[in-house]
Design a protein around this motif. Structure first.
Motif, PDB file in Angstrom:
ATOM      1  N   MET A  98      -2.896 -17.948  -5.904  1.00 30.31           N
ATOM      2  CA  MET A  98      -2.733 -19.164  -5.116  1.00 30.31           C
ATOM      3  C   MET A  98      -3.246 -20.392  -5.861  1.00 30.31           C
ATOM      4  O   MET A  98      -2.635 -21.466  -5.798  1.00 30.31           O
ATOM      5  N   GLN A 147      -0.305 -22.801  -6.167  1.00 30.44           N
ATOM      6  CA  GLN A 147      -0.450 -23.853  -5.167  1.00 30.44           C
ATOM      7  C   GLN A 147      -1.795 -24.554  -5.381  1.00 30.44           C
ATOM      8  O   GLN A 147      -2.692 -24.492  -4.522  1.00 30.44           O
ATOM      9  N   GLY A 200      -4.135 -26.372   0.748  1.00 28.77           N
ATOM     10  CA  GLY A 200      -3.304 -26.372   1.948  1.00 28.77           C
ATOM     11  C   GLY A 200      -3.218 -25.009   2.611  1.00 28.77           C
ATOM     12  O   GLY A 200      -2.259 -24.735   3.334  1.00 28.77           O
ATOM     13  N   TYR A 201      -4.206 -24.155   2.392  1.00 32.19           N
ATOM     14  CA  TYR A 201      -4.213 -22.822   3.001  1.00 32.19           C
ATOM     15  C   TYR A 201      -5.663 -22.380   3.171  1.00 32.19           C
ATOM     16  O   TYR A 201      -6.573 -22.888   2.500  1.00 32.19           O
ATOM     17  N   ASP A 202      -5.861 -21.439   4.054  1.00 34.33           N
ATOM     18  CA  ASP A 202      -7.190 -20.866   4.246  1.00 34.33           C
ATOM     19  C   ASP A 202      -7.470 -19.857   3.132  1.00 34.33           C
ATOM     20  O   ASP A 202      -6.577 -19.066   2.768  1.00 34.33           O
ATOM     21  N   ILE A 237      -8.243 -16.701   0.910  1.00 35.18           N
ATOM     22  CA  ILE A 237      -7.939 -15.286   1.145  1.00 35.18           C
ATOM     23  C   ILE A 237      -9.226 -14.489   0.991  1.00 35.18           C
ATOM     24  O   ILE A 237      -9.770 -14.366  -0.112  1.00 35.18           O
ATOM     25  N   ASP A 243     -11.591 -12.630   6.765  1.00 30.26           N
ATOM     26  CA  ASP A 243     -10.607 -13.237   7.671  1.00 30.26           C
ATOM     27  C   ASP A 243      -9.693 -12.135   8.191  1.00 30.26           C
ATOM     28  O   ASP A 243      -8.896 -11.576   7.421  1.00 30.26           O
ATOM     29  N   ARG A 263      -7.052 -12.141   9.752  1.00 29.54           N
ATOM     30  CA  ARG A 263      -5.619 -12.403   9.628  1.00 29.54           C
ATOM     31  C   ARG A 263      -5.068 -11.895   8.300  1.00 29.54           C
ATOM     32  O   ARG A 263      -3.887 -11.551   8.198  1.00 29.54           O
ATOM     33  N   TYR A 264      -5.929 -11.860   7.290  1.00 27.51           N
ATOM     34  CA  TYR A 264      -5.468 -11.458   5.961  1.00 27.51           C
ATOM     35  C   TYR A 264      -5.529  -9.948   5.742  1.00 27.51           C
ATOM     36  O   TYR A 264      -4.812  -9.422   4.883  1.00 27.51           O
TER      37      TYR A 264
END
Length: 210
Positions: free
Chosen positions: A123, A127, A131-133, A135, A139, A141-142
């Protein structure tokens, strides 16, 4: 520079190049004897190359059969037309570039923390604006995604690199190349001129004697 053994400074320069480029080619032995080359994004960090993809498919199947691999990354800075140095003959046509190739073994990464760290390297390269949480395995979600993605680690055993910017050209020829790049003046040409100044210090000294 085209060698298999490098100084600390040269190794650092190679690693800086690998941080700049994001696309490479993974060579895998195939069961039918034909080499299989897979173009893909990669990240380099911690002394290894990382590639990712689906947990099923030809790539994973082949690596389970034979984990010996090669990997190459390259960037072409400028095409060099023949007329820069010869008004008639096509022979001098070339290109200036950097390339790195390694041979080694591929390992399937299962540790979620290493996966998170490796994908973080991806990332930051692909990127850099953020602009992202981040990794992390903290978390929730990951975590399912980290479990679902296949991450391959290429551990190099042999390195080779070639940085070609007219180092072997005669002074007169090198000056013609630089003049041609200056006159053409594309952004890539200007970067190539910087590379020529960097990798041809003898020419720079000749142009600016003390």
């Amino acid at each position: 520079m085209r060698r298999k053994d490098f100084s600390i400074e040269e190794q650092q320069e190679i690693e800086e190049f690998l941080e700049e480029v994001s696309f490479g080619f993974l060579g895998i032995p195939s069961e039918d004897g034909w080499p299989r080359v897979v173009p893909l994004n990669f990240a380099y960090g911690n002394g290894v190359f990382y590639v990712h993809g689906s947990r099923v498919g030809e790539k994973m199947k082949l690596l389970q059969h034979d984990n010996r691999v090669s990997f190459s990354a390259a960037h072409e800075y400028a095409l060099i037309p023949s007329y820069f140095t010869d008004a008639d003959m096509a022979c001098p046509a070339s290109s200036f570039f950097k390339s790195v190739t390694v041979r080694g073994h591929a390992e399937i990464v299962t540790d979620l923390d290493e996966k998170a760290e490796a994908l973080g390297i991806f990332m930051r390269k692909l990127q850099p604006e953020g602009g992202y949480d981040p990794i992390t395995t903290d978390d929730p979600r990951y975590v399912p995604r980290l479990k679902g993605v296949a991450l391959i680690k290429i551990v190099p055993q042999e390195w080779s690199a070639k940085f070609k910017f007219g180092q072997n050209a005669r002074d007169e020829e090198r000056q013609q190349l630089m003049t041609g790049l200056q006159q053409r003046g594309t952004p890539g040409d200007l970067v190539t001129l910087e590379m020529m100044e960097k990798y041809c210090p003898a020419h720079r000294s000749a142009q600016n004697p003390e």
